[in-house]
Design a protein around this motif. Structure first.
Motif, PDB file in Angstrom:
ATOM      1  N   GLU A  73      61.370  54.086  33.647  1.00  0.00           N
ATOM      2  CA  GLU A  73      60.048  54.738  34.472  1.00  0.00           C
ATOM      3  C   GLU A  73      59.121  54.139  33.519  1.00  0.00           C
ATOM      4  N   PRO A  74      58.485  52.689  33.642  1.00  0.00           N
ATOM      5  CA  PRO A  74      57.488  52.005  32.852  1.00  0.00           C
ATOM      6  C   PRO A  74      56.314  52.298  33.500  1.00  0.00           C
ATOM      7  N   TYR A  75      55.561  52.533  32.234  1.00  0.00           N
ATOM      8  CA  TYR A  75      54.042  52.615  32.457  1.00  0.00           C
ATOM      9  C   TYR A  75      53.456  51.307  31.761  1.00  0.00           C
ATOM     10  N   GLY A  76      52.740  51.522  30.784  1.00  0.00           N
ATOM     11  CA  GLY A  76      51.930  50.420  30.138  1.00  0.00           C
ATOM     12  C   GLY A  76      52.840  49.592  29.331  1.00  0.00           C
ATOM     13  N   LEU A  77      52.152  48.282  28.959  1.00  0.00           N
ATOM     14  CA  LEU A  77      52.952  47.268  28.389  1.00  0.00           C
ATOM     15  C   LEU A  77      51.898  46.211  27.707  1.00  0.00           C
ATOM     16  N   GLY A  78      52.327  45.808  26.502  1.00  0.00           N
ATOM     17  CA  GLY A  78      51.563  44.518  26.074  1.00  0.00           C
ATOM     18  C   GLY A  78      52.261  43.465  25.572  1.00  0.00           C
ATOM     19  N   ILE A  79      51.559  42.274  25.188  1.00  0.00           N
ATOM     20  CA  ILE A  79      52.296  41.201  24.833  1.00  0.00           C
ATOM     21  C   ILE A  79      51.557  40.720  23.577  1.00  0.00           C
ATOM     22  N   ASP A  80      52.442  40.090  22.663  1.00  0.00           N
ATOM     23  CA  ASP A  80      51.459  39.488  21.395  1.00  0.00           C
ATOM     24  C   ASP A  80      52.391  38.548  20.872  1.00  0.00           C
ATOM     25  N   ASP A  81      51.912  37.159  21.215  1.00  0.00           N
ATOM     26  CA  ASP A  81      52.890  36.100  20.480  1.00  0.00           C
ATOM     27  C   ASP A  81      54.412  36.162  20.672  1.00  0.00           C
ATOM     28  N   ASP A  82      54.728  36.359  22.058  1.00  0.00           N
ATOM     29  CA  ASP A  82      56.062  36.521  22.623  1.00  0.00           C
ATOM     30  C   ASP A  82      56.790  37.852  22.177  1.00  0.00           C
ATOM     31  N   VAL A  83      56.042  38.877  21.680  1.00  0.00           N
ATOM     32  CA  VAL A  83      56.473  39.946  21.321  1.00  0.00           C
ATOM     33  C   VAL A  83      56.017  40.957  22.433  1.00  0.00           C
ATOM     34  N   LEU A  84      57.131  41.390  23.170  1.00  0.00           N
ATOM     35  CA  LEU A  84      56.608  42.363  24.363  1.00  0.00           C
ATOM     36  C   LEU A  84      56.980  43.807  23.965  1.00  0.00           C
ATOM     37  N   ASN A 118      59.741  58.201  29.418  1.00  0.00           N
ATOM     38  CA  ASN A 118      61.042  59.250  28.549  1.00  0.00           C
ATOM     39  C   ASN A 118      61.962  58.520  27.988  1.00  0.00           C
ATOM     40  N   ALA A 119      62.254  57.268  28.425  1.00  0.00           N
ATOM     41  CA  ALA A 119      63.277  56.282  27.707  1.00  0.00           C
ATOM     42  C   ALA A 119      62.655  55.640  26.359  1.00  0.00           C
ATOM     43  N   GLY A 120      61.288  56.002  26.179  1.00  0.00           N
ATOM     44  CA  GLY A 120      60.748  55.484  25.018  1.00  0.00           C
ATOM     45  C   GLY A 120      59.933  54.190  24.864  1.00  0.00           C
ATOM     46  N   LEU A 121      59.644  53.829  23.689  1.00  0.00           N
ATOM     47  CA  LEU A 121      59.001  52.389  23.274  1.00  0.00           C
ATOM     48  C   LEU A 121      60.094  51.111  23.278  1.00  0.00           C
ATOM     49  N   LYS A 122      60.032  50.131  23.771  1.00  0.00           N
ATOM     50  CA  LYS A 122      61.101  49.241  23.685  1.00  0.00           C
ATOM     51  C   LYS A 122      60.299  47.790  23.278  1.00  0.00           C
ATOM     52  N   ILE A 123      60.809  47.281  22.495  1.00  0.00           N
ATOM     53  CA  ILE A 123      59.993  45.946  22.017  1.00  0.00           C
ATOM     54  C   ILE A 123      61.405  44.606  22.301  1.00  0.00           C
ATOM     55  N   TYR A 124      60.505  43.670  22.752  1.00  0.00           N
ATOM     56  CA  TYR A 124      61.691  42.473  23.081  1.00  0.00           C
ATOM     57  C   TYR A 124      60.847  41.240  22.549  1.00  0.00           C
ATOM     58  N   ILE A 169      64.303  43.997  20.268  1.00  0.00           N
ATOM     59  CA  ILE A 169      63.780  43.872  18.682  1.00  0.00           C
ATOM     60  C   ILE A 169      63.645  45.454  18.179  1.00  0.00           C
ATOM     61  N   ALA A 170      63.510  46.287  18.973  1.00  0.00           N
ATOM     62  CA  ALA A 170      63.694  47.659  18.383  1.00  0.00           C
ATOM     63  C   ALA A 170      63.461  48.602  19.731  1.00  0.00           C
ATOM     64  N   HIS A 171      64.042  49.613  19.698  1.00  0.00           N
ATOM     65  CA  HIS A 171      63.881  50.788  20.825  1.00  0.00           C
ATOM     66  C   HIS A 171      63.612  52.172  19.975  1.00  0.00           C
ATOM     67  N   TYR A 172      62.614  52.759  20.281  1.00  0.00           N
ATOM     68  CA  TYR A 172      62.243  54.466  19.772  1.00  0.00           C
ATOM     69  C   TYR A 172      62.217  55.224  20.918  1.00  0.00           C
ATOM     70  N   PRO A 173      63.654  55.715  21.364  1.00  0.00           N
ATOM     71  CA  PRO A 173      63.958  56.468  22.503  1.00  0.00           C
ATOM     72  C   PRO A 173      63.158  57.880  22.611  1.00  0.00           C
ATOM     73  N   ASP A 174      62.842  58.257  21.403  1.00  0.00           N
ATOM     74  CA  ASP A 174      62.277  59.649  21.119  1.00  0.00           C
ATOM     75  C   ASP A 174      60.670  59.669  21.529  1.00  0.00           C
ATOM     76  N   VAL A 175      60.007  58.679  21.673  1.00  0.00           N
ATOM     77  CA  VAL A 175      58.684  58.417  21.967  1.00  0.00           C
ATOM     78  C   VAL A 175      58.340  58.668  23.437  1.00  0.00           C
ATOM     79  N   ASN A 176      57.737  59.543  23.695  1.00  0.00           N
ATOM     80  CA  ASN A 176      57.393  59.320  25.228  1.00  0.00           C
ATOM     81  C   ASN A 176      56.173  58.497  25.531  1.00  0.00           C
ATOM     82  N   SER A 177      56.195  57.387  25.819  1.00  0.00           N
ATOM     83  CA  SER A 177      55.252  56.146  25.708  1.00  0.00           C
ATOM     84  C   SER A 177      54.339  56.238  27.074  1.00  0.00           C
ATOM     85  N   TYR A 178      52.918  55.911  26.908  1.00  0.00           N
ATOM     86  CA  TYR A 178      52.113  55.813  28.353  1.00  0.00           C
ATOM     87  C   TYR A 178      51.411  54.448  28.139  1.00  0.00           C
TER      88      TYR A 178
END
Length: 422
Positions: free
Chosen positions: A339-350, A356-362, A375-384
């Motif tokens: 259920e994706p909401y916002g996103l950001g990109i910085d030098d190929d880091v997405l 409810n699935a948390g913050l995902k970093i690719y 790269i990382a996944h923080y499943p316990d963070v309800n992110s907007y």
């Protein structure tokens, strides 16, 4: 400037009738608007002591300050000189506020139908310096099932509803079951610092869910269907210049390299900002109906589509769109999300806020293999929404403000967390 939105209502009727009468009784749940008068609205701005965050909305960053919208209430200001120890500074009471942007030492914010300019050059003495009345369409907030009483815009802005039941006796022959009259209107969908100053030059940085953004000497703001332009060359006195129709259900703005990317439930629209005072349509990328923020880096735009609820019936996903030929954007890959909401990109880091699935970093260096290189996944963070700032990531969610140091992608560190108390 008052675009009309048609509202229709389905009503469950409780019928009581007599064998010898043509009259019947109907009981309705009635939503009666509660108003804030225009005079009270326009005298409501106050700088107050810091408050806890209860219902966070948009997030913004300028110099070493974080600005967090308290939905329709105002703006929290946080001193973030030390991201490991952020300090609440103050709260700006501003009814009806949802969005903001900052140029130099002036903060622009909506207050229901008004655009308010606020001088933040001295954090101990924040002042309203200008107000453009009726800069945005009239707002009708959401309400629960039932009948909406007639709107009287002369009474002021709607702040909520009083819910009551009403029983009326009507002639059986006058009843049309299932559909009731439609009313039309428009909507625009701690500690103090001793000597804190805001840089008098430069713009701040907003998240991907922003409906306000700045480019050059112009402030851009969107309602549900149009782009509003304000000349802010005199940054203490915005001057409305024009309104450009875009499409129905537009939601987000993202400027990049003399281009403006507009996210809509129907797709992504691209406008040229070579002349910032006159954005010109270039192209668009259409998709199935879904809520749709967009960020851009290099030759690719990254769009999260959130299906379900009011956002559409499609599966939630991340779309990667090739914009190397700006007149002909093409999707190169789609990835399933929760259920994706916002996103950001910085030098190929997405960074993706997957609800409810948390913050995902690719690692997004190869757009065809993004989810293979998590790269990382923080499943316990309800992110907007997020704002990547080079080494520090700001994240706002339903459970607070998080900050991460991502300067070392092999060892991402949580710097701080400001909790939300409800």
């Amino acid at each position: 400037m008052k675009t009309l939105l048609k509202l229709s209502f389905v009503v469950m009727a409780v019928l009581s009738l007599s064998a010898c009468s043509d009259k019947i009784k109907e009981t309705y749940t009635v939503n009666t608007p509660e108003y804030l008068s225009y005079d009270d609205l326009r005298s409501s701005f106050q700088m107050k002591s810091a408050q806890t965050i209860i219902q966070p909305g948009k997030i913004y960053f300028k110099d070493h300050f974080i600005f967090i919208n308290e939905y329709q209430k105002g703006i929290h200001i946080i001193d973030n000189a030390d991201p490991a120890n952020p300090r609440f500074v103050s709260f700006l009471e501003l009814p009806g506020n949802v969005d903001m942007a900052i140029k130099g030492n002036m903060l622009y914010a909506d207050s229901y139908i008004d655009l308010v300019t606020i001088d933040i050059s001295d954090m101990n003495n924040i002042r309203e310096v200008d107000r453009d009345e009726e800069a945005f369409p009239y707002i009708i907030p959401g309400f629960e099932n039932g009948v909406l009483s007639r709107i009287d815009q002369s009474k002021g802005v709607i702040t909520g509803y009083k819910v009551t039941e009403e029983t009326v006796e009507v002639d059986r022959n006058d009843i049309t079951y299932g559909v009731f009259p439609r009313w039309e209107s428009s909507f625009f969908a701690a500690d103090a610092l001793s000597s804190a100053k805001v840089n008098s030059t430069g713009n701040g940085t907003g998240g991907s869910m922003a409906r306000f953004t700045l480019y050059g000497d112009y402030l851009y703001a969107i309602d549900n269907a149009s782009l509003h332009l304000f000349d802010v060359s005199d940054n203490s006195n915005p001057n409305f210049t024009k309104q450009i129709p875009i499409s129905w259900q537009i939601e987000t703005l993202f400027p990049y390299n003399q281009l403006l990317f507009i996210g809509a439930q129907s797709g992504m629209f691209i406008y040229s900002l070579q002349n910032p005072g006159n954005p010109e349509y270039i192209s668009e990328f259409r998709h199935a109906t879904a809520c749709d923020p967009v960020v851009v880096e290099g030759d690719y735009a990254y769009v999260t589509l959130r299906g379900g609820n009011l956002c559409g019936a499609i599966e939630s996903q991340l779309d990667v769109i090739d914009i190397s030929v700006i007149e002909n954007p093409e999707m190169v890959k789609s990835y399933s999300m929760k259920e994706p909401y916002g996103l950001g990109i910085d030098d190929d880091v997405l960074f993706i806020c997957d609800g409810n699935a948390g913050l995902k970093i690719y690692d997004a260096s190869d757009p065809l293999t993004i989810t293979d290189k998590q790269i990382a996944h923080y499943p316990d963070v309800n992110s907007y929404d997020v704002i990547p700032l080079g080494e520090v990531l700001l994240l706002i969610g339903t459970d607070g403000l998080y900050q991460y140091d991502y300067s070392d992608l092999d060892n991402i560190e949580l710097l701080s967390h400001i909790k939300i108390y409800q």
